[in-house]
Design an enzyme around this catalytic site. Structure first.
Site, PDB file in Angstrom:
ATOM      1  CB  SER A 152      -0.864  -0.019   1.260  1.00 11.79           C
ATOM      2  OG  SER A 152      -1.360   1.261   1.555  1.00 11.79           O
ATOM      3  CE1 TYR A 165      -4.282  -1.827   4.906  1.00 13.87           C
ATOM      4  CE2 TYR A 165      -3.563   0.397   4.381  1.00 13.87           C
ATOM      5  CZ  TYR A 165      -4.053  -0.824   3.975  1.00 13.87           C
ATOM      6  OH  TYR A 165      -4.317  -1.053   2.651  1.00 13.87           O
TER       7      TYR A 165
HETATM    8  N1  LIG Z   1      -8.750   0.188  -1.450  1.00 14.38           N
HETATM    9  C1  LIG Z   1      -7.575   0.815  -1.474  1.00 14.38           C
HETATM   10  O1  LIG Z   1      -7.471   2.023  -1.734  1.00 14.38           O
HETATM   11  C2  LIG Z   1      -6.327   0.032  -1.197  1.00 14.38           C
HETATM   12  C3  LIG Z   1      -5.119   0.693  -1.266  1.00 14.38           C
HETATM   13  C4  LIG Z   1      -3.951   0.006  -1.012  1.00 14.38           C
HETATM   14  C5  LIG Z   1      -3.994  -1.336  -0.696  1.00 14.38           C
HETATM   15  N2  LIG Z   1      -5.192  -1.973  -0.621  1.00 14.38           N
HETATM   16  C6  LIG Z   1      -5.166  -3.394  -0.274  1.00 14.38           C
HETATM   17  O2  LIG Z   1      -5.779  -4.142  -1.310  1.00 14.38           O
HETATM   18  C7  LIG Z   1      -6.361  -5.316  -0.739  1.00 14.38           C
HETATM   19  C8  LIG Z   1      -7.827  -5.410  -1.153  1.00 14.38           C
HETATM   20  O3  LIG Z   1      -8.471  -4.251  -0.637  1.00 14.38           O
HETATM   21  P1  LIG Z   1     -10.003  -3.900  -0.918  1.00 14.38           P
HETATM   22  O4  LIG Z   1     -10.043  -2.434  -0.949  1.00 14.38           O
HETATM   23  O5  LIG Z   1     -10.535  -4.694  -2.025  1.00 14.38           O
HETATM   24  O6  LIG Z   1     -10.645  -4.347   0.479  1.00 14.38           O
HETATM   25  P2  LIG Z   1     -12.039  -5.040   0.784  1.00 14.38           P
HETATM   26  O7  LIG Z   1     -12.269  -4.798   2.245  1.00 14.38           O
HETATM   27  O8  LIG Z   1     -13.079  -4.632  -0.192  1.00 14.38           O
HETATM   28  O9  LIG Z   1     -11.714  -6.589   0.554  1.00 14.38           O
HETATM   29  C9  LIG Z   1     -10.991  -7.372   1.470  1.00 14.38           C
HETATM   30  C10 LIG Z   1     -11.545  -8.789   1.407  1.00 14.38           C
HETATM   31  O10 LIG Z   1     -10.786  -9.591   2.307  1.00 14.38           O
HETATM   32  C11 LIG Z   1     -11.679 -10.477   2.959  1.00 14.38           C
HETATM   33  N3  LIG Z   1     -11.118 -10.905   4.240  1.00 14.38           N
HETATM   34  C12 LIG Z   1     -10.890 -10.150   5.328  1.00 14.38           C
HETATM   35  N4  LIG Z   1     -10.393 -10.904   6.311  1.00 14.38           N
HETATM   36  C13 LIG Z   1     -10.315 -12.174   5.833  1.00 14.38           C
HETATM   37  C14 LIG Z   1      -9.888 -13.402   6.387  1.00 14.38           C
HETATM   38  N5  LIG Z   1      -9.436 -13.496   7.647  1.00 14.38           N
HETATM   39  N6  LIG Z   1      -9.929 -14.490   5.615  1.00 14.38           N
HETATM   40  C15 LIG Z   1     -10.379 -14.417   4.334  1.00 14.38           C
HETATM   41  N7  LIG Z   1     -10.806 -13.287   3.755  1.00 14.38           N
HETATM   42  C16 LIG Z   1     -10.772 -12.175   4.510  1.00 14.38           C
HETATM   43  C17 LIG Z   1     -12.960  -9.670   3.148  1.00 14.38           C
HETATM   44  O11 LIG Z   1     -14.080 -10.525   3.356  1.00 14.38           O
HETATM   45  C18 LIG Z   1     -13.017  -8.892   1.834  1.00 14.38           C
HETATM   46  O12 LIG Z   1     -13.766  -9.582   0.859  1.00 14.38           O
HETATM   47  C19 LIG Z   1      -6.147  -5.220   0.774  1.00 14.38           C
HETATM   48  O13 LIG Z   1      -5.003  -5.954   1.126  1.00 14.38           O
HETATM   49  C20 LIG Z   1      -5.915  -3.755   0.984  1.00 14.38           C
HETATM   50  O14 LIG Z   1      -5.195  -3.501   2.159  1.00 14.38           O
HETATM   51  C21 LIG Z   1      -6.366  -1.329  -0.869  1.00 14.38           C
END
Ligand SMILES: NC(=O)c1ccc[n+]([C@@H]2O[C@H](COP(=O)([O-])OP(=O)(O)OC[C@H]3O[C@@H](n4cnc5c(N)ncnc54)[C@H](O)[C@@H]3O)[C@@H](O)[C@H]2O)c1
Length: 270
Positions: A152, A165
């Protein structure tokens, strides 16, 4: 010349594949002919994505998982190998910030909820280490496989509030480089490990930080946009090309890198 970016028939596991970024990536790779394995703890949305992929002629399956439970992951591996016989790529997308692990503007580091900090590190760091240990074993025996971890922007430049985080994602960037060396040295160059560092994409995990109840941007989102040369947030589809590149032949000499996809946020100072 063959299509360097071809992912046809590759078996691609996406942890957190029911999330906002994961499901978009799943659908994109399915349209490119990959066989998608959605692993998530969200059953309904996981199954829904599989249905949507199949409706458009793609191939996908959902398995319930908990990325923090090695036994469950081992069972997932058996089920995946029974269904598809191999594992070509692992996208460690399960993760995200947790409200309790942040420092609110009226609080300081001395108010940190250490248990919440531990939980966010658990999900984002151990939730990548465990699936990697389980699924990369299959890749090692195949002498082939690619892993993409989800780091991230907060790993590169600590952001206010999201202390746990950011620390966990910084560890992901380091782990990515470690694993790149470890797996290539011991199992050959067919095993590659990279990460993406998405900038700011509006998803469920950051919606409360980035938007007001009426949908308008919070001062934090305004500040992110002001610091982004593209002057906007990203949309999930803007990650698809980088992911496809990292799991295809196009990147076959690339390992241990963190690909930043952020509209210039990281590069920009004033
Ligand atoms: N959205 C952003 O701007 C952004 C930026 C940088 C990094 N990220 C990273 O990208 C990745 C995806 O993010 P997103 O925005 O799609 O988030 P999101 O919250 O929409 O999706 C995360 C998914 O992980 C699943 N999850 C959580 N805990 C779990 C567990 N213990 N076992 C199995 N599944 C589990 C949730 O059910 C969910 O479907 C994450 O690692 C996040 O940190 C996101």
């Amino acid at each position: 010349m063959a299509n360097l970016f071809c992912v046809k028939d590759k078996v691609v596991i996406i942890t957190g594949g029911a999330g906002i970024l994961g499901k978009g990536i799943a659908k994109h790779l399915a349209t490119e002919g990959a066989k998608i394995v959605i692993l998530d703890r969200a059953i309904e949305s996981g199954k829904q994505i599989v249905t949507e992929i199949k409706e458009t002629g793609g191939e996908a399956i959902f398995f319930l998982t908990d990325v923090l439970d090695k036994e469950v992951l081992e069972q997932n591996k058996k089920d995946i190998l029974t269904k598809y016989g191999r594992i070509d790529a692992l996208l460690n997308a399960a993760g995200g910030n947790m409200a309790g692990a942040t420092i609110a503007p009226d609080k300081t580091i001395f108010d940190l909820d250490i248990e919440a900090f531990r939980k966010v590190v658990d999900l984002n760091l151990f939730g990548t280490v465990l699936p990697t240990v389980v699924f990369a074993e299959t890749m090692a025996s195949q002498k082939e496989g690619t892993i993409v971890n989800f780091s991230s922007e907060s790993a590169l430049r600590p952001l206010t509030r999201v202390v746990g985080y950011g620390a966990a994602k910084a560890a992901i960037s380091n782990l990515t480089k470690y694993l790149a060396g470890e797996l290539a040295i011991k199992f050959g160059e067919g095993l590659r490990v990279n990460a993406i560092a998405p900038g700011f994409f509006l998803t469920e995990q950051n919606r409360a930080l980035m938007t007001n109840p009426d949908g308008s941007y919070t001062p934090r989102a305004e500040s992110v946009i002001a610091h982004t040369p593209f002057r906007r947030l990203g949309t999930p589809d803007e990650l698809y090309g980088t992911i496809q590149y990292l799991i295809s032949e196009a990147s076959k000499f690339v390992t241990g890198t963190v690909a930043i996809v952020d509209g210039g946020f990281d590069a920009f100072s004033i």
